[in-house]
Write an enzyme that holds these catalytic residues in place. Structure first.
Site, PDB file in Angstrom:
ATOM      1  CG  HIS A   1      -1.844  -1.048   1.439  1.00  0.00           C
ATOM      2  ND1 HIS A   1      -1.913  -1.816   2.582  1.00  0.00           N
ATOM      3  CD2 HIS A   1      -2.823  -1.519   0.619  1.00  0.00           C
ATOM      4  CE1 HIS A   1      -2.885  -2.696   2.467  1.00  0.00           C
ATOM      5  NE2 HIS A   1      -3.442  -2.543   1.284  1.00  0.00           N
TER       6      HIS A   1
ATOM      7  CE  LYS B   1     -13.823  -6.364   3.061  1.00  0.00           C
ATOM      8  NZ  LYS B   1     -12.714  -5.769   2.314  1.00  0.00           N
TER       9      LYS B   1
ATOM     10  NE  ARG C   1      -2.791  -7.687  -4.414  1.00  0.00           N
ATOM     11  CZ  ARG C   1      -3.545  -8.114  -3.412  1.00  0.00           C
ATOM     12  NH1 ARG C   1      -3.024  -8.305  -2.237  1.00  0.00           N
ATOM     13  NH2 ARG C   1      -4.824  -8.369  -3.595  1.00  0.00           N
TER      14      ARG C   1
ATOM     15  CB  SER D   1      -3.974  -6.503   4.937  1.00  0.00           C
ATOM     16  OG  SER D   1      -3.621  -5.245   4.425  1.00  0.00           O
TER      17      SER D   1
HETATM   18  O1  PNS Z   1      -8.777  -2.782   0.361  1.00  0.00           O
HETATM   19  P1  PNS Z   1     -10.061  -3.307  -0.214  1.00  0.00           P
HETATM   20  O2  PNS Z   1     -10.843  -4.027   0.866  1.00  0.00           O
HETATM   21  O3  PNS Z   1      -9.848  -4.132  -1.439  1.00  0.00           O
HETATM   22  O4  PNS Z   1     -10.927  -2.019  -0.652  1.00  0.00           O
HETATM   23  C1  PNS Z   1     -12.229  -2.175  -1.193  1.00  0.00           C
HETATM   24  C2  PNS Z   1     -12.951  -0.815  -1.296  1.00  0.00           C
HETATM   25  C3  PNS Z   1     -12.907  -0.067   0.010  1.00  0.00           C
HETATM   26  C4  PNS Z   1     -12.308   0.021  -2.377  1.00  0.00           C
HETATM   27  C5  PNS Z   1     -14.432  -1.120  -1.716  1.00  0.00           C
HETATM   28  O5  PNS Z   1     -14.956  -2.117  -0.895  1.00  0.00           O
HETATM   29  C6  PNS Z   1     -15.340   0.105  -1.636  1.00  0.00           C
HETATM   30  O6  PNS Z   1     -15.211   1.032  -2.402  1.00  0.00           O
HETATM   31  N1  PNS Z   1     -16.268   0.096  -0.666  1.00  0.00           N
HETATM   32  C7  PNS Z   1     -17.175   1.190  -0.414  1.00  0.00           C
HETATM   33  C8  PNS Z   1     -18.605   0.827  -0.826  1.00  0.00           C
HETATM   34  C9  PNS Z   1     -18.838   1.062  -2.299  1.00  0.00           C
HETATM   35  O7  PNS Z   1     -18.691   2.153  -2.806  1.00  0.00           O
HETATM   36  N2  PNS Z   1     -19.212  -0.019  -3.009  1.00  0.00           N
HETATM   37  C10 PNS Z   1     -19.578   0.043  -4.402  1.00  0.00           C
HETATM   38  C11 PNS Z   1     -18.400  -0.165  -5.308  1.00  0.00           C
HETATM   39  S1  PNS Z   1     -18.853  -1.303  -6.534  1.00  0.00           S
END
Ligand code: PNS
Length: 160
Positions: free
Chosen positions: A17, A41, A90, A128
């Site tokens: 990150h 989560k 990645r 993570s």
């Molecule tokens: O580090 P991660 O868990 O891969 O991040 C995922 C993240 C936070 C980018 C994604 O879950 C997100 O944007 N969540 C917020 C809710 C949202 O907007 N969902 C619709 C997107 S399709």
């Protein structure tokens, strides 16, 4: 001014990150690292802890700000007058999910674009979850996270 949001769970922030944050901050005027506050989560670290760890590792980057968000990412992006979402890629395994995320976000917020940065090869395997699993079994995580973060992870698993 080019403002971007780099969203994620960051539970906890890894060197992978961090590499994306440093590179994104060098190409954008302002970068907001946005920590998802998602209780479903069941993260290892609270959102406040994750935000504080990110503030700690980015304090030398003057154009980086760390905030938490809940709800839709694109709402947060709009509220912060940003037009770019940064995500790290990645391996090809990330692609399908990332494509779905970025295309959905563009349907609901057409003015917001996602920019993908390919992860440094050194960290292409890193997540993570892997770091937490190694720490849970007492393994050495010093190659994956900043020393201060490693201490906090170890303390969590030691129940401190
Ligand atoms: O580090 P991660 O868990 O891969 O991040 C995922 C993240 C936070 C980018 C994604 O879950 C997100 O944007 N969540 C917020 C809710 C949202 O907007 N969902 C619709 C997107 S399709």
């Amino acid at each position: 001014m080019a403002v971007a949001v780099y969203p994620g769970s960051f539970d906890p922030v890894t060197y992978g990150h961090f590499d994306i944050i440093e590179r994104a901050s060098s190409i954008m005027d302002h970068l907001i690292v946005a920590v998802l506050n998602n209780s479903s989560k069941s993260p290892l670290f609270s959102v406040e802890e994750r935000v504080n760890m990110l503030i700690d590792v980015t304090k030398h980057l003057p154009n980086v700000e760390v905030r938490s968000f809940d709800g839709l990412l694109v709402d947060f992006v709009r509220e912060n007058h940003a037009h770019v979402i940064i995500r790290g890629l990645r391996a090809v395994t990330d692609f399908e999910y990332e494509l779905q995320l970025s295309q959905t976000n563009r349907v609901i917020a057409p003015e917001v674009d996602t920019v993908f940065l390919t992860t440094n090869l050194k960290y292409s395997y890193l997540s993570s979850s892997i770091v937490k699993e190694i720490a849970m079994y007492g393994g050495d995580i010093s190659a994956f996270v900043h020393p201060g973060i490693a201490g906090k992870i170890r303390a969590k698993f030691a129940g401190e």
